[in-house]
Structures are given as structure tokens and as C-alpha cells.
Scaffold this motif. Structure first.
Motif, mmCIF file in Angstrom:
data_model
loop_
_atom_site.group_PDB
_atom_site.id
_atom_site.type_symbol
_atom_site.label_atom_id
_atom_site.label_comp_id
_atom_site.label_asym_id
_atom_site.label_seq_id
_atom_site.Cartn_x
_atom_site.Cartn_y
_atom_site.Cartn_z
ATOM 1 N N ASN A 32 -0.690 -10.789 7.419
ATOM 2 C CA ASN A 32 -1.161 -12.121 7.613
ATOM 3 C C ASN A 32 -2.404 -12.081 6.824
ATOM 4 N N TYR A 33 -2.544 -12.920 5.523
ATOM 5 C CA TYR A 33 -3.603 -12.846 4.907
ATOM 6 C C TYR A 33 -4.871 -13.883 5.370
ATOM 7 N N LEU A 34 -4.236 -15.023 6.041
ATOM 8 C CA LEU A 34 -4.951 -16.163 6.272
ATOM 9 C C LEU A 34 -5.223 -16.355 7.875
ATOM 10 N N ASN A 35 -6.671 -16.488 8.051
ATOM 11 C CA ASN A 35 -7.039 -16.751 9.562
ATOM 12 C C ASN A 35 -7.055 -18.212 9.518
ATOM 13 N N LEU A 36 -5.947 -18.699 10.368
ATOM 14 C CA LEU A 36 -5.650 -20.130 10.647
ATOM 15 C C LEU A 36 -5.794 -20.491 11.859
ATOM 16 N N SER A 37 -7.055 -20.647 12.524
ATOM 17 C CA SER A 37 -7.113 -20.924 13.897
ATOM 18 C C SER A 37 -6.323 -22.038 14.494
ATOM 19 N N PHE A 38 -6.435 -23.018 13.613
ATOM 20 C CA PHE A 38 -5.537 -24.278 14.015
ATOM 21 C C PHE A 38 -4.359 -24.130 14.049
ATOM 22 N N ALA A 39 -3.650 -23.117 13.546
ATOM 23 C CA ALA A 39 -2.111 -22.532 13.653
ATOM 24 C C ALA A 39 -2.043 -21.674 14.815
ATOM 25 N N GLY A 40 -3.137 -21.191 15.565
ATOM 26 C CA GLY A 40 -2.958 -20.301 16.354
ATOM 27 C C GLY A 40 -2.696 -18.980 16.166
ATOM 28 N N ASP A 41 -2.943 -18.394 14.981
ATOM 29 C CA ASP A 41 -2.972 -16.882 14.568
ATOM 30 C C ASP A 41 -4.075 -16.504 13.738
ATOM 31 N N GLU A 42 -4.319 -15.113 13.627
ATOM 32 C CA GLU A 42 -5.348 -14.655 12.871
ATOM 33 C C GLU A 42 -4.872 -13.524 11.816
ATOM 34 N N SER A 43 -5.876 -13.375 10.980
ATOM 35 C CA SER A 43 -5.232 -12.405 9.870
ATOM 36 C C SER A 43 -5.421 -10.971 10.229
ATOM 37 N N ASP A 44 -4.721 -10.353 9.467
ATOM 38 C CA ASP A 44 -4.728 -8.699 9.697
ATOM 39 C C ASP A 44 -5.725 -8.031 9.365
ATOM 40 N N ASP A 45 -6.020 -7.023 10.006
ATOM 41 C CA ASP A 45 -7.244 -5.987 9.441
ATOM 42 C C ASP A 45 -6.849 -5.346 8.270
ATOM 43 N N PHE A 46 -7.726 -4.808 7.421
ATOM 44 C CA PHE A 46 -7.445 -4.212 6.265
ATOM 45 C C PHE A 46 -8.188 -2.501 6.392
ATOM 46 N N SER A 47 -7.618 -2.047 7.559
ATOM 47 C CA SER A 47 -8.129 -0.685 7.878
ATOM 48 C C SER A 47 -6.937 0.377 7.860
ATOM 49 N N ALA A 48 -7.553 1.720 7.083
ATOM 50 C CA ALA A 48 -6.982 2.819 7.063
ATOM 51 C C ALA A 48 -6.096 3.105 8.450
ATOM 52 N N GLY A 49 -6.536 2.910 9.341
ATOM 53 C CA GLY A 49 -5.972 3.103 10.884
ATOM 54 C C GLY A 49 -4.796 2.328 11.156
ATOM 55 N N THR A 50 -4.720 0.963 10.410
ATOM 56 C CA THR A 50 -3.607 0.070 10.698
ATOM 57 C C THR A 50 -2.451 0.235 9.934
ATOM 58 N N HIS A 51 -1.415 0.252 10.715
ATOM 59 C CA HIS A 51 0.144 0.287 10.179
ATOM 60 C C HIS A 51 0.766 -0.888 10.381
ATOM 61 N N LEU A 52 0.915 -1.691 9.341
ATOM 62 C CA LEU A 52 1.966 -2.927 9.595
ATOM 63 C C LEU A 52 3.344 -2.521 9.701
ATOM 64 N N ILE A 53 3.898 -3.209 10.647
ATOM 65 C CA ILE A 53 5.400 -3.081 10.907
ATOM 66 C C ILE A 53 6.261 -4.307 10.499
ATOM 67 N N ALA A 54 7.022 -4.135 9.531
ATOM 68 C CA ALA A 54 7.814 -5.429 9.153
ATOM 69 C C ALA A 54 8.730 -5.843 10.093
ATOM 70 N N LYS A 55 8.863 -6.935 10.774
ATOM 71 C CA LYS A 55 9.773 -7.332 11.786
ATOM 72 C C LYS A 55 10.536 -8.840 11.414
ATOM 73 N N PRO A 56 11.624 -8.896 11.914
ATOM 74 C CA PRO A 56 12.368 -10.118 11.484
ATOM 75 C C PRO A 56 11.793 -11.314 12.000
ATOM 76 N N SER A 57 11.994 -12.317 11.477
ATOM 77 C CA SER A 57 11.767 -13.958 11.681
ATOM 78 C C SER A 57 12.872 -14.531 11.317
ATOM 79 N N PHE A 58 12.991 -15.788 12.096
ATOM 80 C CA PHE A 58 13.943 -16.754 11.654
ATOM 81 C C PHE A 58 13.586 -18.356 12.079
ATOM 82 N N HIS A 59 14.120 -19.100 11.482
ATOM 83 C CA HIS A 59 14.002 -20.492 11.615
ATOM 84 C C HIS A 59 15.287 -21.260 11.563
ATOM 85 N N VAL A 60 15.637 -22.489 12.246
ATOM 86 C CA VAL A 60 16.331 -23.158 12.359
ATOM 87 C C VAL A 60 15.901 -24.552 12.382
#
Length: 173
Positions: A32-60
Motif C-alpha cells: 500500500n503506497y498511500l497513507n489514506l487515513s480517511f479510508a482507514g488504512d496506512e501505507s506500508d514500510d519500505f524497510s529491508a526487514g519488511t517482507h510483504l505477503i500477497a493475499k487474496p482480495s475480492f469484491h462483489v
């Protein structure tokens, strides 16, 4: 531009009538590149110790077009349910700043009910389309947030996990 908010979905829309359509999307969540507090989420860190994990999402969802057209296009109102899972592993460090091999899971689960107003325009020569929307939503969050801190006086890294379950109103630009 959902990929800037950490989601890469593939949408399918099926016209049920000249004004009503159903929409389904499946995808993956990632950085997540954007820090959108009005959407209730935060951006992810750009740290060597941070390993992002791709997870499924869905919309209907369901769309109601305000104009009667043979193609699903024009101004519309949409109700939607969305599920998102943003997960990452935070590598732990020892007092020298070296990684120990241990990790802590930072996970943010979102269950959204959204109401959009938008405009969709189908290209005249292909099946590509332009779709712009914004809306309000209700977000149920299950957050397991890992906080990493360095005590400069002692040179020791410490980790805390903050677990939160809440419901918030959101705005989606």
C-alpha cells in the motif's frame, strides 16, 4: 489506480438489464503506497526487514445506471462488499541491528460495505473503459499491528503487537 492502495484486482461486470449490472472482482493485495487515513488504512514500510505477503482480495457488487443504454455506461450508483487482507512479516533484530531470523506478522483485515457514485464510459473501438467513482463506506477492521522501536540509550530493539477490532466510516476518493 487501486494498485497504489495495495490492491491488484481483475473485475468482471455483467449487464442484467439496460440499467442494472452485477460486478465481481478477485485479486491480490500487496504494498500500500498511500497513507489514506480517511479510508482507514496506512501505507506500508519500505524497510529491508519488511517482507510483504500477497493475499487474496475480492469484491462483489451491483450497479444501477441512471441512463438507459444498451451498454453498461454513464452515471451510476453502486453498492459493494469488499474483503482485503494486507499482511507482512517484520523481521526481528538483535542489539547489533542484525536480523535474528524471527518474524512477527503484521496483518490488517478489512471487510467493507461501500456505496459509490461514478461514471463509466466504454471506448468506441474496444472493450476498454474509463471508470471514475468516489463514495462512502463502513469498514470493519481486524488489525494486528507490529511496532518496531529502537532504544538509542541502550541500543536495543523492542517489538510490540497492537491488536484492534473496530468499525469506522470511510471515504473512497
Amino acid at each position: 489506480l487501486l494498485f497504489l492502495r495495495g490492491e491488484i484486482p481483475l473485475y468482471y461486470e455483467r449487464a442484467l438489464s439496460h440499467r442494472l449490472s452485477a460486478e465481481l472482482a478477485v485479486g491480490l493485495t500487496y504494498r500500500n503506497y498511500l497513507n489514506l487515513s480517511f479510508a482507514g488504512d496506512e501505507s506500508d514500510d519500505f524497510s529491508a526487514g519488511t517482507h510483504l505477503i500477497a493475499k487474496p482480495s475480492f469484491h462483489v457488487g451491483a450497479r444501477y445506471y441512471l441512463a438507459d443504454d444498451i451498454e453498461p455506461q454513464g452515471l451510476y450508483l453502486q453498492g459493494e462488499f469488499a474483503y482485503l487482507d494486507h499482511s507482512k512479516d517484520i523481521s526481528m533484530k538483535d542489539s547489533t541491528g542484525e536480523f535474528t531470523g524471527g518474524t512477527l506478522r503484521d496483518q490488517r483485515l478489512y471487510n467493507d460495505v461501500r456505496l459509490y457514485a461514478g461514471y463509466q464510459r466504454l471506448a468506441s473501438t474496444s472493450n476498454w473503459l474509463f471508470d471514475a467513482y468516489c463514495g462512502l463506506g463502513f469498514r470493519s477492521r481486524a488489525l494486528n499491528i507490529v511496532n518496531e522501536r529502537l532504544d538509542l540509550a541502550d541500543g536495543v530493539w523492542s517489538y510490540t503487537e497492537e491488536v484492534t477490532h473496530d468499525n469506522i466510516a470511510t471515504f473512497f476518493p
